[in-house]
Design a protein around this motif. Structure first.
Motif, PDB file in Angstrom:
ATOM      1  N   SER A   1     -16.038  -2.437   1.708  1.00  0.00           N
ATOM      2  CA  SER A   1     -15.636  -3.899   1.040  1.00  0.00           C
ATOM      3  C   SER A   1     -15.306  -4.587   1.717  1.00  0.00           C
ATOM      4  O   SER A   1     -15.279  -5.818   0.890  1.00  0.00           O
ATOM      5  CB  SER A   1     -14.011  -3.283   1.886  1.00  0.00           C
ATOM      6  OG  SER A   1     -13.297  -4.278   1.510  1.00  0.00           O
ATOM      7  N   THR A   2     -16.712  -5.487   2.630  1.00  0.00           N
ATOM      8  CA  THR A   2     -16.914  -6.210   2.511  1.00  0.00           C
ATOM      9  C   THR A   2     -18.298  -6.921   1.387  1.00  0.00           C
ATOM     10  O   THR A   2     -18.300  -8.234   0.966  1.00  0.00           O
ATOM     11  CB  THR A   2     -17.870  -6.803   3.792  1.00  0.00           C
ATOM     12  OG1 THR A   2     -17.008  -6.385   4.640  1.00  0.00           O
ATOM     13  CG2 THR A   2     -18.354  -8.021   3.916  1.00  0.00           C
ATOM     14  N   ALA A   3     -18.773  -6.415   1.417  1.00  0.00           N
ATOM     15  CA  ALA A   3     -19.711  -6.412   0.213  1.00  0.00           C
ATOM     16  C   ALA A   3     -19.419  -7.194  -1.344  1.00  0.00           C
ATOM     17  O   ALA A   3     -19.467  -7.934  -2.139  1.00  0.00           O
ATOM     18  CB  ALA A   3     -20.521  -5.420  -0.446  1.00  0.00           C
ATOM     19  N   LEU A   4     -18.482  -6.064  -1.942  1.00  0.00           N
ATOM     20  CA  LEU A   4     -16.983  -6.389  -3.069  1.00  0.00           C
ATOM     21  C   LEU A   4     -16.211  -7.475  -2.731  1.00  0.00           C
ATOM     22  O   LEU A   4     -16.194  -7.650  -3.988  1.00  0.00           O
ATOM     23  CB  LEU A   4     -16.054  -4.866  -3.039  1.00  0.00           C
ATOM     24  CG  LEU A   4     -17.008  -3.388  -3.531  1.00  0.00           C
ATOM     25  CD1 LEU A   4     -15.964  -2.708  -3.249  1.00  0.00           C
ATOM     26  CD2 LEU A   4     -18.338  -3.697  -4.864  1.00  0.00           C
ATOM     27  N   GLN A   5     -15.608  -7.700  -1.821  1.00  0.00           N
ATOM     28  CA  GLN A   5     -15.059  -9.372  -1.539  1.00  0.00           C
ATOM     29  C   GLN A   5     -15.675 -10.168  -1.603  1.00  0.00           C
ATOM     30  O   GLN A   5     -15.468 -10.986  -2.021  1.00  0.00           O
ATOM     31  CB  GLN A   5     -14.610  -8.750   0.375  1.00  0.00           C
ATOM     32  CG  GLN A   5     -13.699  -9.666   0.897  1.00  0.00           C
ATOM     33  CD  GLN A   5     -12.421  -9.707  -0.115  1.00  0.00           C
ATOM     34  OE1 GLN A   5     -11.911 -10.246  -0.566  1.00  0.00           O
ATOM     35  NE2 GLN A   5     -10.900  -8.738  -0.329  1.00  0.00           N
TER      36      GLN A   5
ATOM     37  N   GLU B   1      -9.101  -5.642  -1.492  1.00  0.00           N
ATOM     38  CA  GLU B   1      -8.846  -4.722  -0.206  1.00  0.00           C
ATOM     39  C   GLU B   1      -8.161  -3.642  -0.043  1.00  0.00           C
ATOM     40  O   GLU B   1      -8.341  -2.870   0.829  1.00  0.00           O
ATOM     41  CB  GLU B   1      -8.144  -6.372   0.614  1.00  0.00           C
ATOM     42  CG  GLU B   1      -8.767  -7.140   1.380  1.00  0.00           C
ATOM     43  CD  GLU B   1      -8.548  -7.862   2.453  1.00  0.00           C
ATOM     44  OE1 GLU B   1      -7.028  -7.774   2.284  1.00  0.00           O
ATOM     45  OE2 GLU B   1      -8.620  -9.217   1.921  1.00  0.00           O
ATOM     46  N   GLY B   2      -7.496  -3.623  -1.185  1.00  0.00           N
ATOM     47  CA  GLY B   2      -6.763  -2.534  -1.136  1.00  0.00           C
ATOM     48  C   GLY B   2      -7.454  -0.855  -1.055  1.00  0.00           C
ATOM     49  O   GLY B   2      -7.656  -0.170  -1.029  1.00  0.00           O
ATOM     50  N   LEU B   3      -8.640  -1.314  -2.379  1.00  0.00           N
ATOM     51  CA  LEU B   3      -9.807  -0.398  -2.525  1.00  0.00           C
ATOM     52  C   LEU B   3     -10.600  -0.222  -1.288  1.00  0.00           C
ATOM     53  O   LEU B   3     -10.656   1.436  -1.326  1.00  0.00           O
ATOM     54  CB  LEU B   3     -10.491  -1.213  -3.838  1.00  0.00           C
ATOM     55  CG  LEU B   3     -11.874  -0.446  -4.268  1.00  0.00           C
ATOM     56  CD1 LEU B   3     -10.989   1.229  -4.714  1.00  0.00           C
ATOM     57  CD2 LEU B   3     -13.098  -0.401  -5.276  1.00  0.00           C
ATOM     58  N   GLY B   4     -10.564  -0.823  -0.359  1.00  0.00           N
ATOM     59  CA  GLY B   4     -11.348  -0.531   0.741  1.00  0.00           C
ATOM     60  C   GLY B   4     -10.135   0.230   1.297  1.00  0.00           C
ATOM     61  O   GLY B   4     -11.230   1.312   2.043  1.00  0.00           O
TER      62      GLY B   4
ATOM     63  N   PRO C   1      -8.709   6.178  10.139  1.00  0.00           N
ATOM     64  CA  PRO C   1      -7.210   6.108  10.704  1.00  0.00           C
ATOM     65  C   PRO C   1      -6.912   4.837  10.195  1.00  0.00           C
ATOM     66  O   PRO C   1      -5.587   3.862  10.264  1.00  0.00           O
ATOM     67  CB  PRO C   1      -6.575   6.796  12.347  1.00  0.00           C
ATOM     68  CG  PRO C   1      -7.819   7.256  12.610  1.00  0.00           C
ATOM     69  CD  PRO C   1      -9.002   6.802  11.490  1.00  0.00           C
ATOM     70  N   MET C   2      -7.907   4.590  10.085  1.00  0.00           N
ATOM     71  CA  MET C   2      -7.874   2.298   9.838  1.00  0.00           C
ATOM     72  C   MET C   2      -7.852   2.098   8.422  1.00  0.00           C
ATOM     73  O   MET C   2      -9.452   2.077   8.318  1.00  0.00           O
ATOM     74  CB  MET C   2      -7.881   1.793  10.787  1.00  0.00           C
ATOM     75  CG  MET C   2      -8.122   2.086  12.617  1.00  0.00           C
ATOM     76  SD  MET C   2      -6.424   1.073  12.718  1.00  0.00           S
ATOM     77  CE  MET C   2      -5.761   2.147  13.957  1.00  0.00           C
ATOM     78  N   GLY C   3      -7.176   1.533   7.599  1.00  0.00           N
ATOM     79  CA  GLY C   3      -8.187   0.377   6.912  1.00  0.00           C
ATOM     80  C   GLY C   3      -9.047  -0.313   7.123  1.00  0.00           C
ATOM     81  O   GLY C   3      -9.511  -0.773   8.619  1.00  0.00           O
ATOM     82  N   THR C   4      -8.997  -1.622   5.941  1.00  0.00           N
ATOM     83  CA  THR C   4      -9.758  -2.917   5.994  1.00  0.00           C
ATOM     84  C   THR C   4      -9.386  -4.194   5.636  1.00  0.00           C
ATOM     85  O   THR C   4      -8.388  -3.690   3.950  1.00  0.00           O
ATOM     86  CB  THR C   4     -11.056  -2.163   5.046  1.00  0.00           C
ATOM     87  OG1 THR C   4     -10.819  -2.497   3.589  1.00  0.00           O
ATOM     88  CG2 THR C   4     -12.066  -1.090   5.532  1.00  0.00           C
ATOM     89  N   ALA C   5      -8.831  -4.578   6.650  1.00  0.00           N
ATOM     90  CA  ALA C   5      -8.785  -6.339   5.906  1.00  0.00           C
ATOM     91  C   ALA C   5      -9.291  -7.073   6.134  1.00  0.00           C
ATOM     92  O   ALA C   5     -10.315  -7.188   6.887  1.00  0.00           O
ATOM     93  CB  ALA C   5      -6.624  -6.080   6.713  1.00  0.00           C
TER      94      ALA C   5
END
Length: 609
Positions: free
Chosen positions: A98-102, A360-363, A373-377
């Motif tokens: 997610s960090t790389a894509l963001q 962020e939603g994709l991550g 149990p935790m997403g990414t933001a």
């Protein structure tokens, strides 16, 4: 070691292309020793970028371990059928992707994606109502509920089922967040978020983690105090001390040498390393029982969906996912504005905000499918680290993503992060959250804070955002509608301080009458707080087009995507493309002014020529 001349310090953003001229500095900074180090000496060296990425990993590890530890402690007595290190590894893998894509095609800001506390609150609400209960009715008294601790309670199945339901909520959150981004909702809302919306959100974001910070620091106040003291000394008292070139020497053909404010740039890594060593020497580096593995974690594995079982989608998980999506979207938009303000970048255009929230939603979807149990933001503590060290770079963000992916492929390496003592985790979160809190206070000067309208709006938003979660903790039974999914939704939203502050601030700011100048939206203010992108100066719009433009070859694909998804692409009439500004933005490297000075060549260099 040398100390630079005292002058106001500001973060600035410059490109890494050699043909780009240095940006003009304010008049107060126009002196020979106050030029931007990056603008004169090119991008950061890989060695320094790796060290800066490593300390971002330490901040991310604080959030990762804190959120997972608090969630696992909330469950009833039991254990997992798999190693907790694999849960951490799967979350690290999704954070890295997610960090790389963001950074590459999302908001294009150097934002680290991490499991935020906005995911933790709905997860705790969701798991608190799934505990096995034994109902006892002594005589004619009211019902008494007790935790079931007998052999028929199936602790392993309970833990696995609870985490599967939380993972399902994370998937729902990612899908809803991605849908909001694809519809362009963030791009429409962000221009209406002025300083009086951002300030309460940042203040509450800084204050909302004080209970967790105090909990971890209480494990050993001596270590926590030592860490906080070292971070303050390195970042503030020794922040202007500069060292001679070392392994961070830049590849420059000029005859200049670079002085690096290493104490400030490494004001997280050096204190954590020192306190970590001290804690190991005194025998305090114990892994929490909840994160300890019952079996040996593998060295290499490939995270993939349904590794243990598919996420469990229930009406309660759907309700918790909706609250996660709303809270993390509010938090992420605040992170975008804060990062732009710290790096002196123009306000992100609508297409950048929409792309950022979509990815962020994709991550989060990826994290949920991997069983996390935790997403990414977007992480507030990592943005606070950018302000603390006063440096931000896309190259560093890419390295953070790469390191997270490597750790995610090796649960044994990911488990090393759990050896960080809890007081160290609390100290790191305490200092970084304090920086976010102070940034919120500093944004009040942009508006007329003496106005009665603004005084009420800000005070009401902050106080209610802190009051409602406390009221819910004290009297959770009062909020009971009789339908469990609705109870989960309401309790989750009312327990999210950042969502409450952002929602109330946005509602009052855009409904209570007030002038543009009173609201802090007049001309002459920094671009991140401009009310409308069309009112931005021409130079700021060109710079925004350069910084937030999609990288090649993605702009060519924008012409082929369906019309409803065009909100993710820059407008064709973007002035940046009309006036010849390159579509590929350069490396976003932002350092303190005065990082480098021309130094006389050494005698060895003179003899070699």
């Amino acid at each position: 070691m040398r100390r630079s001349h005292p002058h106001p310090i500001q973060l600035r953003s410059v490109g890494s292309q050699d043909t780009q001229a240095p940006l003009p500095l304010p008049p107060v900074l126009q002196n020979p020793s106050s030029h931007s180090w990056a603008s004169l000496h090119g991008p950061l060296s890989w060695g320094l970028c790796c060290l800066m990425a490593l300390q971002h990993i330490l901040v991310l590890a604080s959030l990762l371990c804190a959120s997972h530890l608090l969630l696992l402690r909330s469950l009833s007595r039991g254990r997992l059928s798999y190693s907790p290190a694999q849960i951490l590894a799967s979350n690290l893998f999704s954070c890295g992707v997610s960090t790389a894509l963001q950074t590459w095609m999302g908001s294009r800001l150097p934002l680290v994606q991490a499991p935020s506390f906005e995911f933790l609150v709905p997860a705790l609400v969701l798991t608190s109502q799934k505990l096995p209960l034994a109902i006892q009715t002594p005589r004619n008294s009211s019902l008494m509920l007790h935790l079931c601790e007998g052999p028929d309670c199936h602790g392993v199945e309970l833990w696995n089922t609870s985490l599967r339901e939380v993972s399902g909520a994370v998937v729902v959150s990612g899908l809803l967040q991605g849908t909001l981004g694809l519809l362009g909702v963030p791009g429409h809302l962000f221009p209406h978020c002025g300083p009086l919306v951002l300030a309460p959100s940042l203040i509450v974001a800084g204050l909302s983690a004080h209970r967790e910070v105090a909990l971890f620091c209480s494990a050993h106040w001596g270590l926590a105090s030592l860490l906080i003291l070292l971070m303050v000394i390195c970042s503030q008292h020794l922040g202007s001390c500069q060292l001679l070139p070392g392994p961070w020497r830049t590849a420059s053909t000029s005859s200049t040498c670079t002085h690096i404010p290493a104490f400030r740039l490494l004001s997280v890594l050096v204190p954590v390393a020192c306190v970590w060593i001290v804690s190991a020497l005194v025998g305090l580096s114990a892994i929490p029982l909840e994160l300890s593995a019952p079996t040996e974690a593998p060295w290499i594995w490939l995270p993939h969906p349904a590794e243990w079982d598919w996420p469990l989608l229930t009406p309660r998980a759907l309700a918790a996912g909706v609250s996660m999506a709303l809270a993390t979207s509010t938090s992420s938009l605040g992170c975008y504005a804060l990062c732009c303000w710290l790096l002196h970048l123009p306000s992100p255009p609508p297409h950048a905000c929409s792309r950022g929230l979509s990815l962020e939603g994709l991550g989060s979807v990826l994290a949920g499918l991997l069983g996390s149990p935790m997403g990414t933001a977007s992480s507030f503590p990592n943005v606070g680290t950018v302000s603390l060290i006063q440096a931000g770079s896309r190259r560093v963000a890419y390295l953070v993503g790469l390191l997270c992916v490597v750790l995610g492929l090796s649960p044994r390496l990911a488990q090393l992060l759990t050896t960080i003592p809890l007081p160290v985790l609390g100290g790191v979160l305490g200092v970084t959250q304090a920086v976010v809190l102070s940034t919120g206070f500093s944004s009040f000067h942009l508006a007329d804070i003496d106005s009665g309208r603004n005084v009420f709006n800000v005070g009401f938003s902050i106080f209610m955002a802190l009051l409602l979660p406390r009221w819910l903790r004290e009297a959770p039974v009062l909020l009971s509608t009789g339908w469990s999914p609705l109870d989960v939704l309401l309790r989750s939203l009312l327990a999210e301080p950042i969502f409450l502050a952002g929602f109330l601030g946005f509602l009052l700011e855009n409904t209570v009458p007030g002038t543009q100048l009173e609201r802090g939206l007049g001309q002459g203010l920094p671009a991140p707080f401009s009310a409308q992108e069309a009112q931005m100066p021409q130079k700021s719009r060109r710079k925004a087009a350069q910084e937030y433009e999609l990288p090649l070859p993605l702009p060519n694909l924008c012409r082929r995507i369906p019309q409803p998804l065009r909100c993710l692409c820059p407008l064709p009439e973007d002035p940046g493309n009309e006036e010849g500004v390159p579509t590929e933005p350069g490396e976003t490297t932002d350092l303190l002014p005065g990082f480098g000075e021309q130094c006389p060549r050494s005698s060895r260099e003179l003899r070699s020529q």
